[in-house]
Design an enzyme around this catalytic site. Structure first.
Site, PDB file in Angstrom:
ATOM      1  N   GLU A   5       0.793  -1.226   0.000  1.00  0.00           N
ATOM      2  CA  GLU A   5       0.000   0.000   0.000  1.00  0.00           C
ATOM      3  C   GLU A   5       0.831   1.285   0.000  1.00  0.00           C
ATOM      4  OE1 GLU A   5      -3.197   0.299  -0.327  1.00  0.00           O
ATOM      5  OE2 GLU A   5      -3.631  -1.857  -0.308  1.00  0.00           O
ATOM      6  N   SER A  53     -43.485 -19.624 -20.728  1.00  0.00           N
ATOM      7  CA  SER A  53     -44.724 -18.964 -21.134  1.00  0.00           C
ATOM      8  C   SER A  53     -44.997 -17.649 -20.423  1.00  0.00           C
ATOM      9  CB  SER A  53     -45.914 -19.910 -20.913  1.00  0.00           C
ATOM     10  OG  SER A  53     -45.864 -20.994 -21.807  1.00  0.00           O
TER      11      SER A  53
END
Length: 924
Positions: free
Chosen positions: A109, A382
């Protein structure tokens, strides 16, 4: 000449000097202007920066140390949860951080963490150059100190104000706290995924390590790499990416001389399945819903993470609905799930607003799981028919719900589809086609209106198609388009919301740490006209009350919905759907297996069962209005089977009338003649032909080209029996019964299916009786009268009677009486004389009859009465004489009123009309 030349040269030099003298003041002005602008910008920039800094928050150690996650609020603005609650925090001090973890974090970092002043100018320069050469965002410049500040106070908004404040506070934080303390703050605050805040909680989550000093190099590298993308590098969801990220961290540690290459290579050799511990079972509320909130905020607010950005998120959550959805998907719900692999996903939205009220991500759903309600991709079956066929047809063509479609075997190019029951029903209404979920009518409808029309309609409801391409088979949900329950709930909600569509959403607004509020509610659009929405809702209500969706019906609740299944090959059904809605809620449910396992009949019914439970519970105690019919739609009675639709006539039977919905611009106006009454036949006559014992019928009719005649007859008042149907205007009836009365009826009928007919025309004719039989009966009667010297009286009647008589006297005499008819018959006879007297009475009929005979005199007398036959009659006979006599007799008949005959001793006869009298004292 020389002087002249010199003067010209001098003049030229003077002109050039003049030009240069003019240029110098202009250049000087430009330079001065640039300097002035720069000075103003510097002063202005400094003032602006000073203004931004003045607004920066004050440093607070508690805020700097505690995780800053987000607060989730429900639809009533009540707190649901704090994503970084105390139960998910384990604070550590700097002394608890082992060197291996510290080195991994700093190398990854912020390599110069212990050297810079809170911000790293060298890193900022490198980031700027990377952004110029590789594109904006290629590299960040935030130090660990800046991340602590940003995660504690600031939002992720990419603004100048935020960057200025971040750098100012980072410098100030570096001045006020030691580097070790700042690192401690960072490791306690950062989010590591899986709902773990702080490195101590993450170590226990992923490795089961409670003491950080027990972490090995591989574990420390994994933890150091997670904060960059906690969800992307989640070892449970993405083990390969997580391992790759761990390798990157190890390489950075080598680069910054924290470990050797040999140590790095050894640490990389891990088996991820053994390396990562079992996934924790975290008891957090409403996981499926909060996962949706996270993704929605991330999508709408670029770069925002709800787990670490300290947001106040106002959601659409209905806690009671969410709890019920989770309950029905558990083992305590209304469905006994067949096995652990059988899954269901549920989405509940508000019909009017599109707000998501509840989500069932799956059975036993946990944070971060695959969310079936929002992430699944399955064919719709459907449930696509309203969206791709009938809805677009009503919208674009103003079809009525009566619109006729021929359900017949049909081939579309090389595509030869069938219905689910392998049968065809012929011409049916659009409502019938949807109610019974017929495939052929849906495919025909899409084929007729066109795929572009259908695609545009579906797009307006949030349904998209791969490569923006739609196939014919999408009409029955069997092509390339895939959907999830949330999409379907949102699409169907537009039918219940008068055609207005709102993309389903879970977040109303977000309040940022700096106090700003961002509205995240989506816009609402008109997806269809009101008439389309209402007509579709009406047909979908019929699906639930009388069609394939009856298992989802809820008594007393106006519910509309559609079933759906999908098929692979001929025998495999891997998906089952039910999507239904009221004016308050829209609910869509999918059930099936992830590996396309075939569903049993009972499994296919699961979505309907779950829907009935969810919708029924949500609607309890809540007023649910019916769907509102707009002025553009009317209910119209039409004659069944008419094409195009026609109004019924006065003669159309009630059984042949249906009531359907029509757009006011497309109502039928023509009246059907299918059942109109024809003119009756004229001049109907019937004549009996004695010679050949036939009856000849004849009649006349105007235009008899398309008309036939039904001839029927009855005999002696009996029921009408059909004789024949003929195109002629005459008919001969043979084998006629003598003495019978015939009534004939003739009805004109249309040859066009026999639906039109006329009133009956009738005629009556009587056939004479048989003369020989009548003569024989008369002769027998005369002989009997001559031989017995009796007089008789007759009346007709049916029945039975009894006769009785007494005779006394010296003489003899005979009397007789006959009665016949429908009723009761009585006969009596009296005899008087010296010897004997006989009296007889006969009655004939189906009722009752009495006969009596009396005799008086010196001798004996007999009296008898008999009754038989159809009718009623009384008969009596009297005889005078001396003697005694007995009388007895039987009679039948219902009639009365006969004749008495009296005979004297010497044999003379006389007849008188009177009522008969019987001697009841001597009844036989």
């Amino acid at each position: 000449m020389a002087n002249e030349s010199q003067s010209r040269t001098a003049r030229r030099q003077q002109k050039e000097k003049a030009k240069h003298s003019k240029r110098k003041p202009l250049l000087k002005k430009i330079i001065m202007s640039i300097l002035l602008v720069g000075l103003v910008m510097f002063i202005g920039g400094g003032s602006l920066f000073a203004y931004y800094i003045s607004k920066a928050p004050a440093l607070d150690e508690d805020k700097l140390s505690d995780p800053v996650s987000s607060q989730i609020l429900d639809q009533n603005d009540e707190n649901v949860t704090d994503l970084a609650g105390a139960e998910r925090r384990t604070k550590i001090s700097h002394e608890d951080i082992p060197d291996v973890l510290k080195n991994a974090v700093i190398a990854t970092e912020d390599a110069r963490f212990y050297d810079h002043m809170g911000i790293d100018f060298r890193r900022i320069g490198a980031a700027v150059w990377a952004n110029i050469t590789q594109g904006f965002g290629a590299q960040g410049a935030s130090t660990i100190t800046q991340q602590v500040v940003k995660n504690s106070y600031l939002s992720n908004a990419k603004t100048l104000e935020r960057k200025v404040q971040e750098q100012y506070l980072a410098i100030k934080l570096d001045q006020d706290y030691s580097k070790d303390k700042i690192l401690e703050m960072y490791l306690n605050k950062i989010y590591y995924g899986q709902n773990s805040y702080g490195v101590a909680e993450a170590a226990e989550t992923y490795f089961g390590v409670e003491d950080l000093n027990e972490l090995n190099l591989s574990q420390a590298a994994m933890l150091a790499g997670l904060p960059q993308r906690p969800s992307g590098y989640d070892p449970y969801q993405h083990p390969e990416l997580a391992k790759e990220r761990m390798g990157t961290v190890l390489n950075l540690m080598v680069q910054h001389d924290k470990i050797s290459e040999e140590e790095a290579e050894e640490a990389k050799q891990v088996n991820m399945e053994e390396f990562i511990g079992p996934k924790p079972d975290r008891d957090t509320p409403y996981d499926a819903f909060i996962d949706r909130v996270q993704k929605e905020v991330k999508k709408k607010l670029d770069g925002v993470d709800i787990f670490k950005d300290g947001l106040k998120i106002y959601t659409t959550l209905d806690r009671s609905a969410q709890e019920h959805v989770e309950q029905v998907l558990s083992d305590e719900g209304p469905v006994s799930f067949s096995d652990d692999k059988f899954e269901s996903g549920i989405a509940v939205t508000d019909t009017q607003s599109g707000a998501i009220r509840a989500l069932g991500g799956g059975r036993d759903y946990q944070r971060g799981n695959f969310n079936i309600a929002t992430e699944s991709e399955n064919q719709a079956g459907s449930t696509f028919k309203p969206l791709l066929a009938y809805g677009p047809a009503i919208e674009s063509q103003k079809w009525s719900t009566y619109h006729q479609i021929n359900d017949e075997e049909t081939q579309f190019g090389e595509y030869n589809p069938n219905n689910y029951d392998d049968n065809f029903k012929g011409w049916i209404t659009m409502r019938e086609a949807l109610v019974d979920s017929r495939n052929i009518p849906a495919l025909k409808t899409l084929n007729e209106i066109g795929t572009q029309t259908a695609k545009d309609f579906a797009n307006g409801l949030g349904i998209t198609f791969p490569n923006d391409n739609i196939k014919l088979t999408e009409a029955i949900g069997g092509a390339d388009a895939v959907v999830n329950p949330l999409q379907m709930a949102g699409a169907y909600a537009a039918f219940g919301n008068e055609g207005m569509y709102t993309e389903p959403f879970s977040v109303r607004k977000v309040e940022l740490p700096d106090g700003r509020t961002i509205d995240l509610k989506p816009d609402t659009s008109q997806a269809m006209e009101k008439h389309t929405a209402f007509m579709m809702s009406s047909m979908l209500k019929s699906v639930v009350t009388e069609g394939t969706g009856t298992a989802a019906n809820i008594s007393g609740l106006p519910v509309a919905g559609k079933t759906g299944t999908t098929n692979i090959g001929d025998n495999v059904t891997p998906d089952s759907w039910f999507t239904g809605y009221t004016t308050n809620y829209s609910v869509s449910i999918w059930s099936g297996y992830s590996d396309n396992t075939n569903l049993s009949s009972s499994q296919k019914q699961v979505p309907q069962t779950l829907f009935r439970s969810v919708m029924g519970t949500l609607s309890e105690g809540k007023e649910t209005s019916d769907f509102v019919k707009p002025d553009t739609v009317e209910w119209v009675e039409v004659e069944k089977g008419s094409q195009p639709a026609k109004l019924p006539s006065d003669y159309t039977p009630e059984s042949e009338i249906v009531t359907e919905l029509f757009h006011v611009d497309n109502k039928p106006s023509e009246v059907s003649e299918q059942f109109d009454q024809l003119d009756p036949v004229e001049s109907l006559s019937a004549e009996y032909n004695e010679e050949n014992n036939t009856i000849q019928l004849s009649w006349s009719y105007g235009d008899a080209e398309n008309v036939s005649f039904d001839v029927s007859a009855s005999i002696d008042g009996g029921s009408q029996q059909g004789l024949t149907t003929t195109k002629e205007t005459q008919q001969q009836v043979t084998n006629v019964e003598a003495g019978a009365t015939y009534q004939f009826s003739v009805v004109a009928t249309s040859d066009g299916g026999g639906s039109q007919s006329s009133e009956a025309s009738t005629v009556e004719v009587s056939v004479p009786g048989d003369e020989s039989e009548e003569e024989e009966e008369n002769e027998n009667g005369d002989e009997s009268e001559d031989e017995s010297g009796e007089d008789s009286g007759e009346d007709s009647g049916d029945g039975h009677g009894d006769g009785s008589g007494d005779g006394s006297g010296d003489g003899s005499g005979d009397g007789s009486g006959d009665g016949s008819g429908d009723g009761s018959g009585d006969g009596s006879g009296d005899g008087s004389g010296d010897d004997s007297g006989d009296g007889s009475g006969d009655g004939s009929g189906d009722g009752s009859g009495d006969g009596s005979g009396d005799g008086s005199g010196d001798g004996s007398g007999d009296g008898s009465g008999d009754g038989s036959g159809d009718g009623s009659g009384d008969g009596s006979g009297d005889g005078a004489g001396d003697g005694s006599g007995d009388g007895s007799g039987d009679g039948s008949g219902d009639g009365s009123n006969g004749q008495d005959g009296t005979q004297s001793e010497n044999g003379s006869n006389s007849n008188t009309n009177q009522n008969s009298n019987s001697n009841n004292d001597e009844a036989a």
